[in-house]
Design a protein around this motif. Structure first.
Motif, PDB file in Angstrom:
ATOM      1  N   ARG A  95      59.185  10.576  26.849  1.00  0.00           N
ATOM      2  CA  ARG A  95      58.209  11.664  26.950  1.00  0.00           C
ATOM      3  C   ARG A  95      57.033  11.316  26.055  1.00  0.00           C
ATOM      4  NH1 ARG A  95      57.672  17.366  24.530  1.00  0.00           N
ATOM      5  NH2 ARG A  95      58.868  16.470  22.821  1.00  0.00           N
ATOM      6  N   SER A 119      53.913  12.953  30.108  1.00  0.00           N
ATOM      7  CA  SER A 119      53.977  14.417  30.002  1.00  0.00           C
ATOM      8  C   SER A 119      52.600  15.041  29.862  1.00  0.00           C
ATOM      9  CB  SER A 119      54.832  14.813  28.799  1.00  0.00           C
ATOM     10  OG  SER A 119      56.152  14.331  28.940  1.00  0.00           O
ATOM     11  N   VAL A 271      53.265  20.101  24.357  1.00  0.00           N
ATOM     12  CA  VAL A 271      54.584  20.414  23.801  1.00  0.00           C
ATOM     13  C   VAL A 271      54.996  21.831  24.186  1.00  0.00           C
ATOM     14  CG1 VAL A 271      55.856  20.809  21.660  1.00  0.00           C
ATOM     15  CG2 VAL A 271      54.389  18.792  21.892  1.00  0.00           C
ATOM     16  N   LYS A 272      54.060  22.748  24.112  1.00  0.00           N
ATOM     17  CA  LYS A 272      54.362  24.137  24.453  1.00  0.00           C
ATOM     18  C   LYS A 272      54.764  24.259  25.918  1.00  0.00           C
ATOM     19  CE  LYS A 272      52.391  28.809  24.329  1.00  0.00           C
ATOM     20  NZ  LYS A 272      51.195  29.614  23.959  1.00  0.00           N
ATOM     21  N   SER A 274      55.963  21.862  27.983  1.00  0.00           N
ATOM     22  CA  SER A 274      57.212  21.170  28.295  1.00  0.00           C
ATOM     23  C   SER A 274      58.414  21.892  27.696  1.00  0.00           C
ATOM     24  CB  SER A 274      57.168  19.728  27.804  1.00  0.00           C
ATOM     25  OG  SER A 274      56.921  19.667  26.419  1.00  0.00           O
ATOM     26  N   THR A 275      58.211  22.587  26.577  1.00  0.00           N
ATOM     27  CA  THR A 275      59.294  23.367  25.981  1.00  0.00           C
ATOM     28  C   THR A 275      59.596  24.605  26.813  1.00  0.00           C
ATOM     29  OG1 THR A 275      58.684  22.639  23.758  1.00  0.00           O
ATOM     30  CG2 THR A 275      60.029  24.620  23.923  1.00  0.00           C
ATOM     31  N   ALA A 276      58.523  25.203  27.341  1.00  0.00           N
ATOM     32  CA  ALA A 276      58.696  26.414  28.146  1.00  0.00           C
ATOM     33  C   ALA A 276      59.292  26.105  29.511  1.00  0.00           C
ATOM     34  CB  ALA A 276      57.352  27.118  28.312  1.00  0.00           C
ATOM     35  N   PRO A 278      60.992  22.698  30.947  1.00  0.00           N
ATOM     36  CA  PRO A 278      61.392  21.291  30.915  1.00  0.00           C
ATOM     37  C   PRO A 278      61.419  20.647  32.281  1.00  0.00           C
ATOM     38  CG  PRO A 278      62.848  22.635  29.549  1.00  0.00           C
ATOM     39  CD  PRO A 278      61.995  23.578  30.336  1.00  0.00           C
ATOM     40  N   GLN A 281      58.878  17.976  33.584  1.00  0.00           N
ATOM     41  CA  GLN A 281      58.891  16.568  33.232  1.00  0.00           C
ATOM     42  C   GLN A 281      59.373  15.694  34.370  1.00  0.00           C
ATOM     43  OE1 GLN A 281      57.478  15.650  30.362  1.00  0.00           O
ATOM     44  NE2 GLN A 281      57.085  17.843  30.275  1.00  0.00           N
TER      45      GLN A 281
END
Length: 285
Positions: A95, A119, A271-272, A274-276, A278, A281
């Motif tokens: 990533r 990403s 990051v925000k 991809s965290t929210a 996934p 990806q």
């Protein structure tokens, strides 16, 4: 924070790499033609290097990397993207944000068309053009200076002119030597591959990207048409097409105090997202 240097052997070339010890999402930085990883010194010498794992490497035929073992296949946009993919795999990166400048931007888009690790994409001085000559003419200014991008052998006057186009009057003394060192076969090969329309359709890759795409250009870029970026139907453009005032083709070098905060904010957004979600990806490029 520390910076380490390593050499990785890939099928096409031995690549010299620098990376910071930051623990955040990796930011892989791909330089332009006639340059080297040294052009990103003002990102490594900033809080970005503490917050993120900055990675910069010399493309084949540039800097401290070796020339390509098979120039016919390596010195194309697709070939350079495949070499970059080999490096990401060797580093165990699954990533990353890919930041491509000029030639590096086109390599980054090609990479994004097939590699799962992308990403987020940052494009500077690299219009995502359609295949073939017409696409090139829409994205770049048509002038005699553009011939330097495909010229195999440089005179000293060519070296000076290319340096001025890329950096204006802000170049480090080492940048001219990097231009001299570059394997001229790469310029010729890359130009042929772009005009022939090989590889992915870069406009479609960017328009269909599910990952965030940042566009950050210099106000006075002498090589690309800034108006072209506004015609692209981005699916996931981050904020807007940003323009750095008072900068030319290399705003990250010329105006790092303006560029670096944008890159940092973009990384936070990636990051925000991809965290929210996934699943983004693994969605199609």
């Amino acid at each position: 924070m520390s910076i380490s240097d390593r050499t990785f052997r890939t099928p096409q070339a031995d690549l010299r790499l620098s990376q910071s010890s930051g623990s955040g999402i990796p930011i892989v930085m791909i330089h332009g033609s006639g340059s080297s990883r040294a052009v990103f010194a003002r990102q490594f010498d900033s809080p970005l290097a503490d917050a993120h794992r900055l990675i910069a490497f010399d493309l084949p035929g540039h800097g401290e990397s070796s020339d390509a073992r098979d120039p016919a296949t390596a010195y194309t946009i697709a070939g350079l993207a495949q070499t970059t993919a080999r490096l990401l795999d060797a580093l165990g990166i699954d990533r990353a944000i890919i930041f491509g400048w000029s030639l590096g931007g086109h390599v980054a888009i090609e990479l994004a068309s097939f590699h799962h690790a992308v990403s987020g994409l940052v494009l500077t001085g690299a219009p995502p053009v359609s295949r073939g000559p017409l696409g090139m003419l829409r994205g770049f200014h048509a002038n005699w200076d553009m011939l330097l991008a495909s010229k195999k052998v440089y005179s000293e006057r060519d070296v000076e002119r290319f340096e001025a186009l890329c950096f204006g009057d802000t170049a480090s003394p080492s940048f001219r030597e990097a231009i001299r060192r570059t394997d001229g076969r790469l310029r010729a090969g890359v130009a042929r591959s772009m005009f022939a329309g090989g590889g992915a359709d870069q406009k479609q890759v960017v328009e269909h990207a599910s990952f965030p795409v940042a566009v950050i250009n210099g106000e006075h870029d002498p090589l690309v048409r800034l108006s072209y970026f506004e015609t692209v139907a981005y699916a996931s453009l981050w904020e807007q097409c940003h323009v750095i005032s008072g900068a030319g083709h290399a705003p990250f070098w010329e105006q790092p105090e303006l560029f670096n905060p944008l890159l940092s904010r973009f990384a936070e957004a990636v990051v925000k997202q991809s965290t929210a979600s996934p699943a983004l990806q693994s969605q199609a490029r």
